[in-house]
Design a protein around this motif. Structure first.
Motif, PDB file in Angstrom:
ATOM      1  N   ASP A  41       0.910  -1.102  -0.019  1.00  0.00           N
ATOM      2  CA  ASP A  41       0.078   0.010  -0.075  1.00  0.00           C
ATOM      3  C   ASP A  41       0.983   1.315  -0.086  1.00  0.00           C
ATOM      4  N   GLU A  43       0.280   4.302  -1.138  1.00  0.00           N
ATOM      5  CA  GLU A  43      -0.478   5.618  -0.801  1.00  0.00           C
ATOM      6  C   GLU A  43      -0.681   5.774   0.631  1.00  0.00           C
ATOM      7  N   LYS A  46       2.778   6.379   2.112  1.00  0.00           N
ATOM      8  CA  LYS A  46       3.093   7.929   2.141  1.00  0.00           C
ATOM      9  C   LYS A  46       2.625   8.546   3.136  1.00  0.00           C
ATOM     10  N   THR A  47       1.324   8.396   3.705  1.00  0.00           N
ATOM     11  CA  THR A  47       0.899   9.313   4.735  1.00  0.00           C
ATOM     12  C   THR A  47       1.433   9.468   6.013  1.00  0.00           C
ATOM     13  N   THR A 479      -0.908  13.455   5.456  1.00  0.00           N
ATOM     14  CA  THR A 479      -0.387  14.072   3.897  1.00  0.00           C
ATOM     15  C   THR A 479      -0.962  15.140   3.661  1.00  0.00           C
ATOM     16  N   ASP A 583     -13.049   7.484  -0.238  1.00  0.00           N
ATOM     17  CA  ASP A 583     -11.729   8.191  -0.022  1.00  0.00           C
ATOM     18  C   ASP A 583     -11.710   9.125   1.250  1.00  0.00           C
TER      19      ASP A 583
END
Length: 618
Positions: A41, A43, A46-47, A479, A583
């Motif tokens: 994962d 994405e 990245k957070t 993020t 989302d």
């Protein structure tokens, strides 16, 4: 224990320890080889505020951490139960040819990247000491330090034998012994004797042998290690369990060492020379063009991890030619990003950006540009472009000057010392210095005047005081996402007001200022606040999450309640929202932005709750 939480988060986002084939690290990145990259994962990872960036390239899942990557690597290994004996991914893994090549090269070289850079720096400093007259080559001090700086390069086949053996899935000690045979004093003596006029030829079982000097070589031992690992696997497959532990290594060294001196070594040496002279031919045709192209594209290659494909070529150039022109050319590319970061540092009014820029400049001077690129120049776009343009111009100057490096090391300020010619300072060194300084200053000036959004660098006109700014703190950690990137046309268009979005890393929403609760949706997925200074804020958790009802949401305040900075407003079940297919991008909107003097984002790519997020003018 400091990095255990980050290690656990990284493991959970790469699909767990069972999904890891191999893990190495370079100067700033964890480089995972995953069994199923679809389970990762990127994405979500990245957070995490402890992660600068995630890059999928060259068949690797690369997690950019920063200068403390070694500590995180150790924590991840501990959490996953990985050891030095953990089998590595092999060259037979699926993937395109370029990806497999980059994976092999990085896997072989990254384990000793630190000492490789340190040895190059020490060589450069010794060259500087000789030029300045601080040391002489016949002094004991020089000889001891030279041995320390040259040992890795002289015995490079041993080191590469070990790392290549691990990468190809064989016994690293067997392949290290093969590397030792290539640099054994007896073989070095045989090579020296073969260079004398009228020297008698040597043979192995009647087959003529051509002795070569393999010290500092790269390609012969890598090919020999691959052959040895293949033989070892066949031996382990067919030999009886009672004898294979010593007969398999016996077959490997008894077959591979002679085969290397007879065939692999000469062929690999010929290939090495072809690569070195081929590059030199291209460079000679248009050195300024080669410099401009490499200077412009180097940092792009670094972003995707493709730069590892050039590292063996640089080392090979020094081994074959005694010098390398690529290393000096790449120095302006590094300084271009350092200069852009300096421009940000001098121009930005965002305290967090300034702090990040300050630390990134220091790292960049010593050759580590990832914190600057991923944290600042690439997200801001124009500074990264200016850095590449400046790198191209500086690289063109260095190429035109014919600058050379006489020892290998990763590009940093000490590379200038490695560019000192054996005969002393000349125009080639000055060309390298000028090209690097031009890249540094040009990118810095361009970034200072045109690299940042005007709203974040506006100066006071004619000495008049600027309108007062009201700060809205981040109501959650995560993020930062530009509002126009939110997957909802109403928010992205700014119809509801200016602002920004955050992809949350946890399930808490806190008060971004002192004020009161102006509104609270019945589903508790969104809340409106009014600050004491008159700023109206809407915090909307996720996109279309109203459809979930109030199940995942818990409110800790009511309309009309007084709140102070950091007070808990809402909690939400992050996992449940994601599992339902929604989302998590959370818009933070200044509802009355039309009546203000403007809204600007002051946070960088990630933010912690309570840190400055937005500045509202007037």
């Amino acid at each position: 224990m400091e990095y255990q939480a980050l290690a656990k988060a990284i493991l959970s986002h790469v699909g767990g320890k069972a999904n890891i084939s191999s893990l190495v690290h370079c100067a700033t990145r964890l480089r995972f080889k995953l069994k199923d990259i679809q389970k990762a994962d990127a994405e979500g990872l990245k957070t995490n505020p402890g992660v600068i960036m995630v890059v999928e390239s060259g068949g690797q899942f690369q997690v950019v951490i920063g200068n403390h990557v070694n500590a995180v690597w150790q924590a991840v290994r501990q959490e996953a139960g990985l050891t030095d004996e953990t089998p590595a991914a092999t060259a037979e893994d699926k993937g395109n040819l370029l990806g497999r090549l980059i994976d092999i090269v990085s896997g072989i070289f990254t384990p000793f990247i630190g000492i490789l850079a340190a040895s190059g720096i020490l060589k450069g400093l010794l060259a500087l000491a000789i030029v300045c007259g601080w040391l002489t080559t016949d002094s004991g001090t020089y000889k001891i330090w030279f041995a320390a700086s040259d040992a890795l390069f002289f015995f490079l086949p041993l080191v590469l034998g070990y790392t290549a053996g691990k990468k190809f899935g064989g016994s690293p000690f067997v392949t290290m012994v093969i590397g030792g045979a290539l640099t054994h004093p007896l073989m070095i003596s045989a090579f020296n004797a073969s260079q004398a006029a009228g020297a008698a030829s040597e043979s192995f079982l009647g087959i003529p042998v051509t002795f070569l000097n393999y010290s500092g070589s790269v390609i012969p031992i890598i090919l020999a290690a691959w052959v040895s690992c293949w033989l070892e696997k066949q031996g382990n497959r067919f030999l009886h369990a009672a004898v294979k532990n010593f007969f398999a290594p016996l077959i490997c060294i008894a077959v591979t060492v002679p085969l290397t001196f007879l065939i692999i070594g000469p062929v690999a040496t010929w290939l090495s020379q072809m690569l070195a002279h081929g590059y030199q031919t291209i460079y000679t045709l248009a050195p300024w063009l080669a410099g401009a192209a490499l200077g412009a594209l180097w940092q792009v290659c670094v972003i995707f991890g493709l730069h590892w494909g050039l590292v063996p070529l640089m080392i090979n150039n020094i081994a074959v030619l005694g010098q390398d022109t690529m290393l000096p050319i790449l120095l302006p590319a590094v300084f271009g990003q350092v200069g852009a970061t300096m421009g940000i540092f001098l121009r930005t009014r965002d305290a967090r950006q300034k702090m990040l820029a300050g630390s990134s400049i220091a790292a960049g001077i010593f050759g580590i540009t990832e914190p600057a690129v991923y944290g600042l120049t690439l997200p801001l776009r124009r500074p990264f472009i200016f850095g590449c343009v400046a790198g191209a111009i500086g690289g063109g100057i260095v190429g035109f000057s014919g600058s050379h490096a006489y020892s290998f090391g990763f590009d940093n300020i000490f590379t200038l010392a490695q560019m000192i010619p054996p005969g002393g300072v000349d125009a080639t060194l000055w060309g390298g210095i000028i090209g690097s300084v031009v890249a540094l200053l040009l990118s810095g000036v361009l970034t200072f005047f045109a690299g940042l959004p005007k709203a974040s660098v506006a100066a006071e006109p004619d000495g008049a005081a600027m309108p007062a700014e009201k700060t809205v703190l981040a109501p959650m950690s995560g993020t930062v996402l530009a509002l126009d990137q939110v997957p909802d046309a109403t928010f992205a268009s700014g119809l509801l007001g200016q602002g920004v979005a955050i992809i949350p890393q946890d399930g808490r929403v806190v008060a971004p200022f002192a004020g009161e609760v102006a509104s609270l949706f019945a589903t508790k997925h969104a809340i409106g606040l009014l600050s004491d200074s008159g700023v109206e804020v809407l915090i909307h958790v996720g996109i279309d999450t109203v459809k979930l009802g109030d199940g995942p949401f818990t409110a800790h305040v009511q309309v009309g309640d007084r709140v102070n900075v950091g007070d808990l407003l809402l909690e939400f079940d992050r996992a449940a929202i994601l599992a339902a297919g929604y989302d998590l991008a959370t818009p933070i909107i200044i509802s009355n932005s039309d009546s203000t003097g403007g809204v600007r984002t002051v946070a960088a790519t990630s933010v912690q709750a309570g840190m400055p997020l937005l500045a509202v003018v007037g």
